[in-house]
Scaffold this active site. Sequence first.
Site, PDB file in Angstrom:
ATOM      1  N   VAL A  16      -5.015 -55.598  14.306  1.00  0.00           N
ATOM      2  CA  VAL A  16      -6.307 -56.288  14.205  1.00  0.00           C
ATOM      3  C   VAL A  16      -6.180 -57.760  14.617  1.00  0.00           C
ATOM      4  CG1 VAL A  16      -8.229 -56.876  12.675  1.00  0.00           C
ATOM      5  CG2 VAL A  16      -7.004 -54.712  12.351  1.00  0.00           C
ATOM      6  N   GLU A 131     -16.917 -57.895   6.793  1.00  0.00           N
ATOM      7  CA  GLU A 131     -17.547 -56.832   7.590  1.00  0.00           C
ATOM      8  C   GLU A 131     -16.528 -55.777   8.038  1.00  0.00           C
ATOM      9  OE1 GLU A 131     -21.184 -56.607   8.525  1.00  0.00           O
ATOM     10  OE2 GLU A 131     -20.128 -54.697   8.441  1.00  0.00           O
ATOM     11  N   ILE A 138     -18.756 -50.882  12.725  1.00  0.00           N
ATOM     12  CA  ILE A 138     -20.180 -50.724  12.373  1.00  0.00           C
ATOM     13  C   ILE A 138     -20.581 -51.879  11.450  1.00  0.00           C
ATOM     14  CG2 ILE A 138     -21.915 -49.234  11.306  1.00  0.00           C
ATOM     15  CD1 ILE A 138     -19.984 -46.884  11.578  1.00  0.00           C
ATOM     16  N   GLU A 192      -3.330 -46.885   8.602  1.00  0.00           N
ATOM     17  CA  GLU A 192      -2.762 -47.998   7.843  1.00  0.00           C
ATOM     18  C   GLU A 192      -1.243 -48.003   8.030  1.00  0.00           C
ATOM     19  OE1 GLU A 192      -4.803 -50.209   5.938  1.00  0.00           O
ATOM     20  OE2 GLU A 192      -6.206 -49.116   7.178  1.00  0.00           O
ATOM     21  N   ASP A 203      -7.828 -45.025   1.125  1.00  0.00           N
ATOM     22  CA  ASP A 203      -8.528 -46.040   1.932  1.00  0.00           C
ATOM     23  C   ASP A 203     -10.048 -45.816   1.880  1.00  0.00           C
ATOM     24  OD1 ASP A 203      -8.495 -48.103   4.256  1.00  0.00           O
ATOM     25  OD2 ASP A 203      -9.602 -46.402   5.079  1.00  0.00           O
ATOM     26  N   LYS A 207     -13.014 -48.357   0.303  1.00  0.00           N
ATOM     27  CA  LYS A 207     -14.250 -48.739   1.002  1.00  0.00           C
ATOM     28  C   LYS A 207     -15.484 -48.337   0.182  1.00  0.00           C
ATOM     29  CE  LYS A 207     -11.954 -48.315   5.476  1.00  0.00           C
ATOM     30  NZ  LYS A 207     -11.499 -47.371   6.506  1.00  0.00           N
TER      31      LYS A 207
HETATM   32  P1  NAP Z   1      -0.594 -54.316  11.115  1.00  0.00           P
HETATM   33  O1  NAP Z   1      -0.707 -53.906  12.525  1.00  0.00           O
HETATM   34  O2  NAP Z   1       0.490 -53.716  10.278  1.00  0.00           O
HETATM   35  O3  NAP Z   1      -0.489 -55.906  11.083  1.00  0.00           O
HETATM   36  C1  NAP Z   1      -0.186 -56.624   9.936  1.00  0.00           C
HETATM   37  C2  NAP Z   1       0.185 -58.041  10.363  1.00  0.00           C
HETATM   38  O4  NAP Z   1       0.390 -58.830   9.210  1.00  0.00           O
HETATM   39  C3  NAP Z   1       1.477 -58.108  11.170  1.00  0.00           C
HETATM   40  O5  NAP Z   1       1.346 -59.064  12.198  1.00  0.00           O
HETATM   41  C4  NAP Z   1       2.508 -58.578  10.149  1.00  0.00           C
HETATM   42  O6  NAP Z   1       3.577 -59.334  10.735  1.00  0.00           O
HETATM   43  C5  NAP Z   1       1.661 -59.495   9.285  1.00  0.00           C
HETATM   44  N1  NAP Z   1       2.158 -59.608   7.915  1.00  0.00           N
HETATM   45  C6  NAP Z   1       2.301 -58.626   7.002  1.00  0.00           C
HETATM   46  N2  NAP Z   1       2.770 -59.136   5.839  1.00  0.00           N
HETATM   47  C7  NAP Z   1       2.936 -60.463   6.045  1.00  0.00           C
HETATM   48  C8  NAP Z   1       3.399 -61.530   5.239  1.00  0.00           C
HETATM   49  N3  NAP Z   1       3.803 -61.328   3.980  1.00  0.00           N
HETATM   50  N4  NAP Z   1       3.440 -62.776   5.775  1.00  0.00           N
HETATM   51  C9  NAP Z   1       3.033 -62.989   7.053  1.00  0.00           C
HETATM   52  N5  NAP Z   1       2.575 -62.017   7.865  1.00  0.00           N
HETATM   53  C10 NAP Z   1       2.532 -60.766   7.370  1.00  0.00           C
HETATM   54  O7  NAP Z   1      -1.951 -54.014  10.317  1.00  0.00           O
HETATM   55  P2  NAP Z   1      -3.428 -53.933  10.918  1.00  0.00           P
HETATM   56  O8  NAP Z   1      -3.711 -52.531  11.335  1.00  0.00           O
HETATM   57  O9  NAP Z   1      -3.637 -55.043  11.872  1.00  0.00           O
HETATM   58  O10 NAP Z   1      -4.285 -54.148   9.581  1.00  0.00           O
HETATM   59  C11 NAP Z   1      -4.474 -55.423   9.030  1.00  0.00           C
HETATM   60  C12 NAP Z   1      -5.557 -55.354   7.971  1.00  0.00           C
HETATM   61  O11 NAP Z   1      -6.757 -54.896   8.555  1.00  0.00           O
HETATM   62  C13 NAP Z   1      -5.280 -54.377   6.818  1.00  0.00           C
HETATM   63  O12 NAP Z   1      -5.846 -54.878   5.647  1.00  0.00           O
HETATM   64  C14 NAP Z   1      -6.013 -53.122   7.257  1.00  0.00           C
HETATM   65  O13 NAP Z   1      -6.373 -52.293   6.167  1.00  0.00           O
HETATM   66  C15 NAP Z   1      -7.234 -53.736   7.878  1.00  0.00           C
HETATM   67  N6  NAP Z   1      -7.932 -52.898   8.863  1.00  0.00           N
HETATM   68  C16 NAP Z   1      -7.266 -52.286   9.849  1.00  0.00           C
HETATM   69  C17 NAP Z   1      -7.965 -51.564  10.786  1.00  0.00           C
HETATM   70  C18 NAP Z   1      -7.284 -50.836  11.898  1.00  0.00           C
HETATM   71  O14 NAP Z   1      -7.969 -50.081  12.603  1.00  0.00           O
HETATM   72  N7  NAP Z   1      -5.998 -51.015  12.125  1.00  0.00           N
HETATM   73  C19 NAP Z   1      -9.353 -51.476  10.702  1.00  0.00           C
HETATM   74  C20 NAP Z   1     -10.024 -52.128   9.666  1.00  0.00           C
HETATM   75  C21 NAP Z   1      -9.302 -52.853   8.748  1.00  0.00           C
HETATM   76  P3  NAP Z   1       4.582 -58.679  11.803  1.00  0.00           P
HETATM   77  O15 NAP Z   1       3.740 -58.383  12.999  1.00  0.00           O
HETATM   78  O16 NAP Z   1       5.598 -59.718  12.057  1.00  0.00           O
HETATM   79  O17 NAP Z   1       5.111 -57.441  11.142  1.00  0.00           O
HETATM   80  N1  HSE Z   2      -6.896 -46.901   8.601  1.00  0.00           N
HETATM   81  C1  HSE Z   2      -8.283 -47.150   8.587  1.00  0.00           C
HETATM   82  C2  HSE Z   2      -9.019 -45.972   9.156  1.00  0.00           C
HETATM   83  C3  HSE Z   2      -8.572 -48.381   9.394  1.00  0.00           C
HETATM   84  O1  HSE Z   2      -8.391 -45.112   9.761  1.00  0.00           O
HETATM   85  O2  HSE Z   2     -10.236 -45.881   8.984  1.00  0.00           O
HETATM   86  C4  HSE Z   2     -10.019 -48.825   9.329  1.00  0.00           C
HETATM   87  O3  HSE Z   2     -10.322 -49.315   8.067  1.00  0.00           O
END
Ligand code: NAP
Ligand code: HSE
Length: 439
Positions: A16, A131, A138, A192, A203, A207
């Site tokens: 993200v 959001e 959405i 996740e 998850d 939500k």
């Molecule tokens: P991700 O790809 O695992 O990215 C997490 C990021 O946070 C990485 O850059 C990681 O660093 C960094 N991080 C983790 N712990 C840290 C710490 N203690 N100190 C500093 N940096 C730290 O996860 P993501 O999919 O982007 O998701 C991020 C958030 O968005 C979560 O809350 C997730 O539930 C939410 N979300 C995700 C999506 C989706 O489709 N992926 C959709 C909606 C919401 P490194 O890169 O160095 O490991």
């Molecule tokens: N892991 C979540 C999903 C990301 O698949 O819906 C979006 O919140």
Amino acid sequence: MSDQVIRIGLCGFGVVGQGVFNHLKRRKEALGEQLGARLEVTRIAVRDTSKSRDFEFDPSVLTTDALSIASDPEIDVLCELMGGTDKALAVTLTALKAGKTVVTANKALLCDHGAEVFDAAREGGGHVLFEASVAGGIPVIKAIKEGLVVNRFSSIYGILNGTCNYILTRMTNEGGSYQDILREAKELGYAEADESLDVDGIDTAHKAVVLAYLAFGRWVPYSDLLVEGIAAVTQDDISYARENGYAIKLLAVIDLAHASGKLYISVLPTLVSKRYALGSVDGVFNAVSIHGDVVGETVYIGPGAGRDATASAVIADVVDAAKLIGKKDCGGFIDPAPKGGHLIELAEPEEIMSRYYVRLQVLDEPGVMAEVASLLAEHQVSLASVTQKEVAEGAKDASLIMTTHFTSERALLEAVKSLEKCDRVQGKPFSMPISTFED
Ligand code: NAP
Ligand code: HSE
């Protein structure tokens, strides 16, 4: 364009975070014109600064100390995109106490610590914008907070997890293996970091708790929800659904139960009629149906996970955050609590009525069917249909698929427990509600 710069700190630069960085850069000029100020990412926190990233950026903005961004007086808006609930909470509270606005995609954090986070925002004079925490791209939070503001809500039904909907859709359309499809969902950035949060329904439940707070003004503890994931869904269930005009969806139900005025929340695999809008929402798409007393039903459909969809929602919040800078008492967070007017009570399982689907693996011998029917009858569960698939020559057990008439959730759960204890039932029975909200 004005010379004003809004400085953004990204805590998290994964799926993200990098999406947000990329699209803020791509649309820098247009957003700047709209806002009359430039949006600049000036600091980024990660765990590992040596990891290669997908986009070019100035490495001097990197740090491993997310808290230092949260307390940095030079940062105007903090985006918490790390995930988890420990460091994320510390970073969020630090930024809010410093009076910043926090944009978060972290539904686990809001579910577990929402009350504390919003209190900190009120005390600090900033805002929490979230959001991207529900239904990916959405704009459903904005719809509830703003577009539907005059309504009192009676129910929200949601397909809220892109990973699960992607897996169920591909299992249905291609008959592919659950594990292979899950691996692809991870590669596509939908899942996740800990994918059990997706497939175990956790998850979706996070939500649902956020939506329930927005619509009904109460933070319902996670432990009060009935939550099942999709891991037990088999090709037998999918065939039944297909042959009977249903699709299996991991469905969040947030409902004022049957006019009792009490709130019911569950996350369960559910047979949803293909005639209903939510029954045809496939792949990574999410859908949310909201019933308001003024507008009636509105349905929102769109991509629920992945880099670009989520970045779209985060950036919408960043733009709102930029507009809110210096404004303490408007716009960003409208407290929904007064809408309910009181602390809404939670419904008990005996107050929840549904039809159910039950699948059992039973020993293929005389009298089994009678024993199963009698166990169900002991719990006042009445059968509407029973199907046994033809058993292969030499096989010792058979798959029995039953549907029930309307029965209470309590009765169904107790009946399934009894079936599980029965010697001639093999393994764990699988059950799911048959949705009737489209009728
Ligand atoms: P991700 O790809 O695992 O990215 C997490 C990021 O946070 C990485 O850059 C990681 O660093 C960094 N991080 C983790 N712990 C840290 C710490 N203690 N100190 C500093 N940096 C730290 O996860 P993501 O999919 O982007 O998701 C991020 C958030 O968005 C979560 O809350 C997730 O539930 C939410 N979300 C995700 C999506 C989706 O489709 N992926 C959709 C909606 C919401 P490194 O890169 O160095 O490991
Ligand atoms: N892991 C979540 C999903 C990301 O698949 O819906 C979006 O919140």
